[in-house]
Design an enzyme around this catalytic site. Structure first.
Site, short mmCIF file in Angstrom:
data_model
loop_
_atom_site.label_atom_id
_atom_site.label_comp_id
_atom_site.label_asym_id
_atom_site.label_seq_id
_atom_site.Cartn_x
_atom_site.Cartn_y
_atom_site.Cartn_z
N PHE A 13 -13.87 -3.55 0.44
CA PHE A 13 -14.72 -2.84 -0.53
C PHE A 13 -16.21 -2.92 -0.18
CE2 PHE A 13 -11.31 -3.44 -4.03
CZ PHE A 13 -10.69 -2.26 -3.63
N GLY A 64 -18.35 -1.08 -3.11
CA GLY A 64 -19.34 -1.79 -3.91
C GLY A 64 -18.81 -2.17 -5.28
N TYR A 107 0.85 -1.18 0.00
CA TYR A 107 0.00 0.00 0.00
C TYR A 107 0.89 1.24 0.00
CZ TYR A 107 -4.16 -2.75 1.39
OH TYR A 107 -5.20 -3.64 1.44
#
Length: 299
Positions: free
Chosen positions: A215, A219, A69
């Protein structure tokens, strides 16, 4: 909304391995950029550090991160280290290994089993720790994860890792992993309009394993940000409660089982408060049924 009005523990808690965590945690991916973690304009460093500190001050004690990340100027693990070290005793930091990126941020071939120790050590260095609380093996398309998970089990036995999990996994992967070492969590995609993970959701419940969906707010098709129109059912429930669609999505996710742990991420302090407030949102049975009827098609 005032900081003091947020009850981070309203959704309850779960024993993750041997540590009790609140069911709403925090995902660090969005701290590194304005879009997905590997793209977009880097976040303001001081703002990201402030969000992390505020999250912990408000009772968040479960963070999700990874060494991969990072964006051009930001590393999630470095931000966590700068913001929170020395770490609170009750804070659980979960990271993951498997995917690999080069120094320029380009994705490279996933780590081989013999490279996983290096990824674990990179997380240790960036976070400034001598052990990792939880390490998830992210499945990268392989049918068998036995060799990879075996390496992590050896690192656990050596004291570098406290607990193990799997990510992006199928039930068969979970079964393979459980023959090698205890599994405390599964991190898979899941949400109102992303139901492919329901079999794993049920498998985790059956074995007393935490299910940690990612998520849940984004979505279907929203990984790069909330750019698609929201489903009518979600908007209807949000209006009824005077809250954001994000809160509705998180509340529905938490409603799927006491073993479900949410890890919404943001670099925005207002969004942080909004997300944490979802634990206190009480959906009616009728509203749950309305949301259950949402599918993955476009709104």
């Amino acid at each position: 909304m005032m900081w003091e009005t947020v009850d981070t523990g309203a959704a309850g808690s779960w024993v993750l391995g041997d540590r009790t965590v609140n069911r709403i945690g925090f995902g660090a991916m969005r701290l590194t950029g304005s879009a997905a973690f590997h793209q977009g304009t880097p976040r303001d460093r001081s703002r990201s550090i402030g969000v992390l500190r505020r999250a912990v001050d408000l009772g968040v004690n479960h963070l999700d991160t990874a060494a991969f990340y990072f964006s051009r100027l930001r590393s999630a693990n470095e931000l966590i280290n700068s913001a929170l070290a020395p770490y609170p005793g009750d804070l659980v930091i979960a990271t993951k290994v498997g995917p690999a990126r080069d120094a320029s941020g380009e994705w490279t071939t996933p780590a081989r089993p013999d490279q996983l120790r290096g990824q674990v050590e990179e997380n240790l260095r960036r976070l400034g720790r001598d052990h990792l609380d939880v390490v998830n093996l992210r499945v990268m398309g392989q049918d068998s994860i036995s060799e990879d998970f075996g390496v992590l089990a050896e690192l656990r036995a050596a004291g570098l890792i406290r607990h193990l999990g799997v990510s992006n996994a199928r039930p068969a992967h979970l079964a393979q992993a459980r023959t090698i070492a205890p599994v405390v969590c599964v991190q898979n995609r899941y949400g109102i309009d992303a139901r492919a993970g329901e079999e794993m959701l049920r498998a985790c419940a059956a074995h007393g394993i935490a299910f940690v969906p990612f998520f849940s707010i984004a979505g279907e098709g929203r990984e790069a940000g909330a750019v698609r129109a929201e489903h009518a059912q979600v908007r209807t429930v949000a209006r009824a409660h005077g809250v954001s669609p994000s809160q509705v999505r998180l509340a529905w996710t938490l409603r799927q089982g006491k073993h479900v742990l949410a890890i919404p991420g943001t670099g925005n302090p207002d969004h942080l408060i909004d997300n944490l407030a979802a634990g206190a949102l009480d959906l009616t049975a009728e509203e749950v049924g309305l949301l259950d009827a949402v599918d993955g098609s476009a709104p």
